[in-house]
Design a protein around this motif. Sequence first.
Motif, short mmCIF file in Angstrom:
data_model
loop_
_atom_site.label_atom_id
_atom_site.label_comp_id
_atom_site.label_asym_id
_atom_site.label_seq_id
_atom_site.Cartn_x
_atom_site.Cartn_y
_atom_site.Cartn_z
N SER B 80 39.21 28.91 43.29
CA SER B 80 39.59 30.31 43.10
C SER B 80 40.50 30.86 44.18
CB SER B 80 38.34 31.18 43.04
OG SER B 80 37.46 30.70 42.05
N ASN B 81 40.31 30.43 45.43
CA ASN B 81 41.00 31.16 46.51
C ASN B 81 42.52 30.96 46.52
OD1 ASN B 81 41.24 28.68 47.82
ND2 ASN B 81 39.58 29.08 49.25
N ARG B 82 43.02 30.02 45.71
CA ARG B 82 44.48 29.94 45.60
C ARG B 82 45.02 31.16 44.85
NH1 ARG B 82 43.48 24.89 43.38
NH2 ARG B 82 44.46 25.67 41.50
N MET B 83 44.13 31.84 44.12
CA MET B 83 44.57 33.00 43.35
C MET B 83 44.31 34.31 44.11
SD MET B 83 45.04 30.62 41.13
CE MET B 83 43.50 29.77 40.81
N ASP B 84 43.78 34.23 45.33
CA ASP B 84 43.41 35.43 46.09
C ASP B 84 44.58 36.42 46.23
OD1 ASP B 84 40.88 34.47 46.37
OD2 ASP B 84 40.89 34.29 48.55
N LEU B 85 45.77 35.88 46.48
CA LEU B 85 46.91 36.77 46.73
C LEU B 85 47.37 37.52 45.49
CD1 LEU B 85 50.18 34.68 47.23
CD2 LEU B 85 48.06 33.64 46.51
N PHE B 86 46.84 37.14 44.32
CA PHE B 86 47.26 37.82 43.08
C PHE B 86 46.20 38.80 42.55
CE2 PHE B 86 49.17 33.44 42.77
CZ PHE B 86 50.49 33.83 43.01
N VAL B 87 45.07 38.88 43.24
CA VAL B 87 43.93 39.61 42.68
C VAL B 87 44.18 41.13 42.57
CG1 VAL B 87 41.54 40.31 43.15
CG2 VAL B 87 42.16 37.89 43.24
N GLU B 88 44.75 41.71 43.62
CA GLU B 88 44.84 43.18 43.66
C GLU B 88 45.61 43.79 42.47
OE1 GLU B 88 46.35 44.98 47.26
OE2 GLU B 88 45.28 46.83 46.78
N PRO B 89 46.84 43.32 42.20
CA PRO B 89 47.55 43.94 41.07
C PRO B 89 46.82 43.78 39.73
CG PRO B 89 48.81 42.10 42.02
CD PRO B 89 47.67 42.37 42.93
N LEU B 90 46.09 42.67 39.58
CA LEU B 90 45.37 42.47 38.31
C LEU B 90 44.18 43.42 38.21
CD1 LEU B 90 45.43 38.57 37.87
CD2 LEU B 90 47.17 40.25 37.28
N LEU B 91 43.47 43.61 39.32
CA LEU B 91 42.35 44.56 39.30
C LEU B 91 42.85 45.98 39.02
CD1 LEU B 91 40.09 43.32 42.26
CD2 LEU B 91 39.56 43.21 39.83
N LYS B 92 44.01 46.29 39.57
CA LYS B 92 44.59 47.63 39.32
C LYS B 92 44.91 47.83 37.84
CE LYS B 92 46.62 48.96 43.75
NZ LYS B 92 47.87 48.87 44.54
N LYS B 93 45.16 46.73 37.14
CA LYS B 93 45.43 46.82 35.70
C LYS B 93 44.14 46.78 34.88
CE LYS B 93 49.93 47.07 35.42
NZ LYS B 93 50.60 48.18 34.73
N GLY B 94 43.01 46.82 35.57
CA GLY B 94 41.74 46.94 34.84
C GLY B 94 40.93 45.67 34.64
N LEU B 95 41.36 44.58 35.29
CA LEU B 95 40.62 43.32 35.17
C LEU B 95 39.15 43.53 35.54
CD1 LEU B 95 41.00 40.19 34.69
CD2 LEU B 95 41.16 39.98 37.16
#
Lengths: 278, 174
Positions: B80-95
């Motif tokens: 999972s941690n390879r995706m850490d840098l992409f998490v914030e914008p996705l959570l902002k979109k409601g993930l």
Amino acid sequence: MRKDSKDISKKIKKLVEKASFSLRYDLKKVIGKAFREEKQKLPKQALGWILDNAKAAKKGKLALCQDTGLPVLFIEAGKNQNITYSLVNKIKKEVVKYYQKSYLRRSMTDPLLRKKPKYKGIISHIQFSPKIEGIRVTLFPKGFGSENKTQLKMFNPTADISQIENFILNCIKQAGPESCPPFFVGVGIGGTADQALLLAKKALIDRVDIANSDEYLDSLEKRILRKINKLNIGAMGLGGKSTALAVKIKKIPTHIAGLPVGVNISCHALRSATLRIK
Amino acid sequence: MKIINISQDKGAIRKLKAGEQILFSGIFYTARDQAHQRLVEAIQTKKKLPINLENKIIYYCGATETPPDKVIGSCGPTTSNRMDLFVEPLLKKGLLAMVGKGRRGQEVKVLIKKHKAAYFLAPSGCGAMLSKFVLAKKLICFPELGTEAIYRLEVKNFPLIVGIDSRGKSIYKL
């Protein structure tokens, strides 16, 4: 020649299927033992899943892990054997063919352009050994969850063995829950930087349930394993005693000015199969 | 063992605690490195996303090819941690949640708490077993990425462990 070619094809089919669908017999033994001995609930569950997965893979002819790895081949020839360009090429082609026919994953891509993944990109090591008869092929599909945690350190020749032990322990700590523990730890000591890492990978092919024939290395392996299993990382990183189930060390002579140590970790789905093709 | 069988039930997911084992029934969308990069690029350049992320669960997974007699091939989680840098914008979109394996960075724990999301661990290296809990698989977008394309997976009784709960509490001590 045609009969030879068909024969090789059949053997490579068997090799790909064996390496991908079935948990190595020695691994089944040590994972089963770890499952029976684990007392904590979550890591015991994780070990139970690993054993269930092995059954599901074998029964369904499914890959043990979706990361069907970067296929690494070791082609070894004994005395009076010739390895030709066409033989190596044939073996590689057959591996690609049976990766496809076995519905394994296309996991290889250009390292910089990252185009659509393909099957092509097999790495083959060719070596000669007086200890073997005929020609032997080992397929070692290496998953990258654990390959990404590979480390190399060039020690001073006067380094203490405890410094090497600490380096290996640190590699395990850094690998952590991400690389699918319980691990199998391959260590290569000596040679040049590249050879130390290659040796570490080759160490993982050896059976994990039998002792190293070198007494010094055997006691070193056992000591490091005990220390690793005090780290409390455990199966799936959920704690418990099973952070690693084996440490395998190989050594070769090195230069008086150096002491290379390579560490190549394998996840619990350490996959390899060996067959004699000639 | 808690069994959550309501698809994407926000309330139920938010009530879970780190370390709890669940059987999940609902919908996952697979996405790993390349798909994440594309989604985040689209968000940053204000392009239309190929999927609406509101209340969705992303599964970090790239399955094998599908054998003809099966719904899906081996399909376990990737790191999972390879995706850490992409998490914030996705959570902002409601993930709503992520499913994968291993530790996350400190910043991901903070983000999960802030957005009341969750992170689940799937049994790692157990892709053959997990394939039995997938009822259907459908390609959604990025077919040119092969195994890294986004697929919609309908899953039933899929075994998970709560890795980071909605209060940002993690099963792992970092």
